[in-house]
Write an enzyme that holds these catalytic residues in place. Structure first.
Site, PDB file in Angstrom:
ATOM      1  N   GLU A  18      28.841  36.978  43.471  1.00 53.43           N
ATOM      2  CA  GLU A  18      30.077  36.232  43.182  1.00 53.43           C
ATOM      3  C   GLU A  18      31.201  37.217  43.421  1.00 53.43           C
ATOM      4  O   GLU A  18      31.404  38.148  42.646  1.00 53.43           O
ATOM      5  CB  GLU A  18      30.095  35.766  41.723  1.00 53.43           C
ATOM      6  CG  GLU A  18      28.926  34.893  41.315  1.00 53.43           C
ATOM      7  CD  GLU A  18      28.926  33.560  42.023  1.00 53.43           C
ATOM      8  OE1 GLU A  18      30.000  33.112  42.456  1.00 53.43           O
ATOM      9  OE2 GLU A  18      27.843  32.977  42.185  1.00 53.43           O
ATOM     10  N   CYS A  27      38.592  35.345  38.753  1.00 56.33           N
ATOM     11  CA  CYS A  27      38.077  35.142  40.109  1.00 56.33           C
ATOM     12  C   CYS A  27      38.468  33.781  40.647  1.00 56.33           C
ATOM     13  O   CYS A  27      38.519  33.566  41.848  1.00 56.33           O
ATOM     14  CB  CYS A  27      36.567  35.282  40.092  1.00 56.33           C
ATOM     15  SG  CYS A  27      35.800  34.232  38.847  1.00 56.33           S
TER      16      CYS A  27
HETATM   17  P1  NAP Z   1      33.967  46.079  41.293  1.00 58.01           P
HETATM   18  O1  NAP Z   1      34.750  47.321  41.296  1.00 58.01           O
HETATM   19  O2  NAP Z   1      33.353  45.653  42.547  1.00 58.01           O
HETATM   20  O3  NAP Z   1      32.886  46.270  40.160  1.00 58.01           O
HETATM   21  C1  NAP Z   1      31.991  45.240  39.835  1.00 58.01           C
HETATM   22  C2  NAP Z   1      30.783  45.825  39.153  1.00 58.01           C
HETATM   23  O4  NAP Z   1      30.072  46.627  40.083  1.00 58.01           O
HETATM   24  C3  NAP Z   1      31.109  46.739  37.988  1.00 58.01           C
HETATM   25  O5  NAP Z   1      30.138  46.555  36.984  1.00 58.01           O
HETATM   26  C4  NAP Z   1      30.969  48.101  38.600  1.00 58.01           C
HETATM   27  O6  NAP Z   1      30.672  49.098  37.645  1.00 58.01           O
HETATM   28  C5  NAP Z   1      29.826  47.901  39.527  1.00 58.01           C
HETATM   29  N1  NAP Z   1      29.722  48.872  40.590  1.00 58.01           N
HETATM   30  C6  NAP Z   1      30.707  49.397  41.334  1.00 58.01           C
HETATM   31  N2  NAP Z   1      30.191  50.256  42.220  1.00 58.01           N
HETATM   32  C7  NAP Z   1      28.859  50.266  42.026  1.00 58.01           C
HETATM   33  C8  NAP Z   1      27.789  50.967  42.623  1.00 58.01           C
HETATM   34  N3  NAP Z   1      27.973  51.800  43.613  1.00 58.01           N
HETATM   35  N4  NAP Z   1      26.538  50.739  42.151  1.00 58.01           N
HETATM   36  C9  NAP Z   1      26.313  49.872  41.144  1.00 58.01           C
HETATM   37  N5  NAP Z   1      27.316  49.198  40.538  1.00 58.01           N
HETATM   38  C10 NAP Z   1      28.567  49.384  40.981  1.00 58.01           C
HETATM   39  O7  NAP Z   1      34.825  44.866  40.775  1.00 58.01           O
HETATM   40  P2  NAP Z   1      35.774  44.805  39.510  1.00 58.01           P
HETATM   41  O8  NAP Z   1      36.952  45.637  39.791  1.00 58.01           O
HETATM   42  O9  NAP Z   1      35.018  45.061  38.242  1.00 58.01           O
HETATM   43  O10 NAP Z   1      36.153  43.299  39.491  1.00 58.01           O
HETATM   44  C11 NAP Z   1      37.202  42.758  40.238  1.00 58.01           C
HETATM   45  C12 NAP Z   1      36.691  41.994  41.418  1.00 58.01           C
HETATM   46  O11 NAP Z   1      35.670  41.108  41.006  1.00 58.01           O
HETATM   47  C13 NAP Z   1      37.719  41.135  42.081  1.00 58.01           C
HETATM   48  O12 NAP Z   1      37.652  41.301  43.457  1.00 58.01           O
HETATM   49  C14 NAP Z   1      37.331  39.715  41.718  1.00 58.01           C
HETATM   50  O13 NAP Z   1      37.650  38.755  42.689  1.00 58.01           O
HETATM   51  C15 NAP Z   1      35.870  39.821  41.563  1.00 58.01           C
HETATM   52  N6  NAP Z   1      35.383  38.843  40.610  1.00 58.01           N
HETATM   53  C16 NAP Z   1      34.649  37.821  41.075  1.00 58.01           C
HETATM   54  C17 NAP Z   1      34.159  36.885  40.191  1.00 58.01           C
HETATM   55  C18 NAP Z   1      33.344  35.720  40.658  1.00 58.01           C
HETATM   56  O14 NAP Z   1      32.727  35.025  39.849  1.00 58.01           O
HETATM   57  N7  NAP Z   1      33.297  35.441  41.927  1.00 58.01           N
HETATM   58  C19 NAP Z   1      34.392  37.019  38.833  1.00 58.01           C
HETATM   59  C20 NAP Z   1      35.149  38.079  38.401  1.00 58.01           C
HETATM   60  C21 NAP Z   1      35.624  39.000  39.308  1.00 58.01           C
HETATM   61  P3  NAP Z   1      31.778  50.137  37.119  1.00 58.01           P
HETATM   62  O15 NAP Z   1      32.831  49.352  36.471  1.00 58.01           O
HETATM   63  O16 NAP Z   1      31.010  50.977  36.176  1.00 58.01           O
HETATM   64  O17 NAP Z   1      32.262  50.854  38.330  1.00 58.01           O
END
Ligand code: NAP
Length: 675
Positions: free
Chosen positions: A255, A294
């Protein structure tokens, strides 16, 4: 406070220092997070060997009841979650979506699980398939829970909801979960997991928690595991390519980013009710959770001739939004989750501003009026509204600013609006606001292939509308293309993501023994005792009754017509009936057949059968005329034990055959039978 992980039945605190997490409003340190030293392979083994078997010894209904108990337990303690949620910059409403919205997904999955799934460990998918001439070899699709682990990697914006909406379907399926919340707001997820574990409701190994990075967790994924990722597309695409995930074809649900749109219909005039609905929806989506949703509306697609009116109305509303500490009265928008998140949004705003004009709000944080907090410490920002002049070439279709930021995009006709919506390359949700059903139909049919959910808003549905931005546990949440190409929730559809579908082939008797459901062609057990005299526990699938025969007379047909008032010509007029292409003469009412069948199979005396609560799959297969002789084959097809009641549900295959052995009607009778 150093956050703990919960691994293999123990709370674990890393010795090493880790990332420091700050309060979104005050900037004060809230927690420190590190997963250093966690043994991820051991966590997976614990889930597979302890959690999975412990969960799968229960039926779907028993697990559904545990979910309900858990939801009640958490709801009673919701105040502690609200208190900590304030650190994420959330208003009370924002927290309500996360906390009570999350807990409500447990309630909904619990209730749907008990209503729509069998009280068993195996579920049928669709009807029996006839694949042989004589019916001695048949097929049925089934679902069984996978034997691995559900790993969830969540975004920072909904630390509770994001965890619970994935936990509920996995748990219901019988699959243990390892949660890895986003670091920024992991303190709230950790608090909720503490309460879940303390409740003692979940079996050992059903839930584990990783606070900090996920180390080599994904390197151990197998074909029986599921990874459900929510976050940015960049991270998702990277994780999806983990060699173990690719090589083992691990299910990977993603997602990701979504440039959701809301289209204003060309029929909607300023000052109309729909115009007001549109403005309210856009402002709400920009400001709730400070736009960190999101599903928020990023692209405001409006008729070119309404651009000014929409811009004026939105600007007026946005200027009335008070930003500050949500603990203060009157504050409508809190802060972003942290300074890192705000910096990321500002980077994206800079890209958007390069090709679009900012028509409301300022990027200059020093100009921001903040109520009840020091703007210099918190992650505050103003809502920003942009407008584009070149709708097909704006980067608003590409750049997601994950904050209170939207762009106005003009269109000239419906085809153009659809083409603009499609430039988002796949979104979670799109809204259409119109009072004209034809406009709604055109826009939905054109834009639906690019959306996982579509909301059509008009006056009639407005008062009870759940809104553009709210995913519901009953409905699918997900979207094609950029949105990740996956689905979550959607009621029992979401549970199936954690199960394997298998096409089962064999003899009817074998398939009946395996599935616990009577199959066409399987042995019927004709006992001397009428099946209605047996209690729920005494009844066995396959117990059957072949009734006496009943001759149909013309008098029956006219009497039924008088009694019911149904005097359709095919029952009453011989010549007219003969002119009908389906009949040779006056035909018996289908509802008469259903009624006379009950007269043949019902045992009249008081006994274990308590009520008939409906019919399923009723089909009239051949006409019945005066002179025909009917008989009923009545067979116990399925039993669903109700855990909390003193009765169960029994489904009976009911087949009416005529004197030539032809099936004239077939359906399932649904009864409640005392245990
Ligand atoms: P993110 O930076 O991609 O992080 C998402 C998750 O991935 C976090 O738990 C993060 O952990 C983890 N992560 C990052 N790098 C990783 C790696 N190399 N290995 C394993 N895990 C890793 O996203 P975010 O900043 O938290 O969220 C914002 C984004 O999420 C926006 O783009 C938004 O559109 C999207 N979003 C989508 C939805 C949906 O349902 N479609 C819902 C909410 C948000 P850490 O925090 O520990 O780095």
């Amino acid at each position: 406070m150093k956050l703990h992980s919960y691994a293999a039945g123990e709370w674990y605190q890393a010795a090493a220092s880790g990332q420091r997490l700050r309060h979104a409003i005050s900037g004060a340190e809230v927690a420190e997070i590190s997963s250093d030293g966690l043994d991820f392979a051991a966590m997976l083994a614990y889930a597979r060997h302890t959690g999975g078997p412990a969960l799968r010894q229960y039926t779907f209904h028993q697990r559904a009841l545990m979910l309900k108990a858990l939801a009640q337990y958490l709801m009673e303690r919701k105040d502690v979650f609200y208190a900590l949620s304030a650190a994420t910059g959330a208003t009370r409403t924002d927290s309500w979506i996360d906390i009570e919205g999350g807990i409500s997904t447990l309630f909904i999955f619990s209730s749907k699980g008990r209503r729509e799934m069998p009280n068993a460990n195996l579920m049928l998918d669709g009807p029996q398939e006839q694949i042989s001439r004589n019916g001695t070899f048949t097929a049925q699709h089934i679902y069984t829970p996978i034997t691995g682990v559900a790993v969830q990697i969540n975004a920072f914006n909904f630390p509770c909801w994001g965890m619970l909406e994935k936990l509920a379907p996995a748990f219901l399926a019988g699959v243990p979960t390892i949660v890895k919340p986003a670091s920024q707001t992991a303190y709230l997820a950790e608090l909720m997991v503490r309460h879940i574990i303390e409740s003692g409701i979940l079996p050992l190994g059903a839930l584990q928690l990783v606070c900090g990075n996920s180390g080599d967790l994904l390197d151990h994924m197998t074909g029986q595991d599921v990874v459900s990722f929510t976050g940015s597309a960049a991270t998702g695409i990277k994780l999806k390519q983990t060699p173990a995930i690719v090589q083992n074809a691990t299910r990977f649900f993603m997602e990701a980013d979504s440039l959701n749109c809301a289209i204003l219909g060309r029929d909607v005039l300023p000052d109309s009710a729909e115009f007001e609905l549109y403005i309210t929806e856009v402002v709400r989506e920009m400001t709730v959770k400070a736009g960190q949703k999101c599903t928020a509306i990023r692209r405001v697609i409006v008729p070119a001739e309404r651009l000014d009116a929409v811009a004026t109305a939105l600007s007026a509303r946005l200027s009335a939004v008070t930003i500050g500490d949500p603990a203060q009265d009157g504050v409508r928008m809190g802060a972003l989750a942290g300074l890192k998140q705000r910096a990321a949004v500002m980077d994206q705003v800079a890209k958007l501003a390069a090709g679009n004009e900012i028509i409301f709000g300022s990027q200059d944080i020093n100009q921001l009026a903040v109520q009840g907090a020091d703007a210099a410490n918190g992650a505050f920002m103003a809502p920003l509204l942009l407008a584009c002049n070149d709708p097909f070439n704006t980067c608003a279709h590409e750049v997601e600013a994950f904050g209170p930021v939207s762009t106005l995009i003009p269109y000239t006709n419906e085809d153009e609006a659809i083409a603009l919506a499609a430039l988002g390359k796949g979104s979670l949700v799109g809204s259409v606001v119109t009072a004209d059903p034809m406009v709604a139909r055109t826009l939905v049919v054109g834009a639906a292939p690019y959306h996982g959910r579509m909301l059509v808003l008009d006056q009639q549905g407005a008062a009870e509308s759940t809104g553009h931005g709210s995913p519901l546990a009953h409905l699918i949440h997900g979207g094609p293309g950029r949105a990740g190409g996956s689905e979550e929730m959607g009621g029992i559809r979401g549970v199936k993501h954690y199960m394997q579908r298998t096409a089962l082939q064999g003899s009817p008797d074998m398939l009946q023994a395996i599935t616990g459901s009577w199959m066409q062609g399987a042995q019927r057990t004709l006992a001397s005792k009428h099946p209605f005299q047996k209690t729920f526990d005494e009844l066995a699938v396959g117990d059957a009754l072949i009734t006496a025969k009943r001759l149909i007379t013309l008098r029956d047909i006219t009497d039924f017509a008088e009694l019911s008032g149904d005097k359709f010509y095919a029952h009453m007029d011989e010549a007219a009936a003969q002119r009908n292409p389906f009949f040779e003469g006056r035909v018996a009412h289908g509802y008469f057949l259903v009624s006379l069948a009950a007269g043949l199979f019902v045992w009249p005396d008081e006994g274990p059968v308590l009520a008939n609560y409906g019919l399923d799959n009723l089909r009239f297969a051949a006409p019945v005329y005066a002179g025909d002789e009917l008989q009923v084959q009545f067979t116990c097809k399925q039993k669903v034990k109700r855990e909390t009641e003193n009765y169960g549900e029994v489904r009976w295959d009911t087949t009416l055959v005529n004197q030539r052995g032809e099936v004239v009607a077939n359906y399932d009778v649904l009864t409640l039978v005392a245990k």
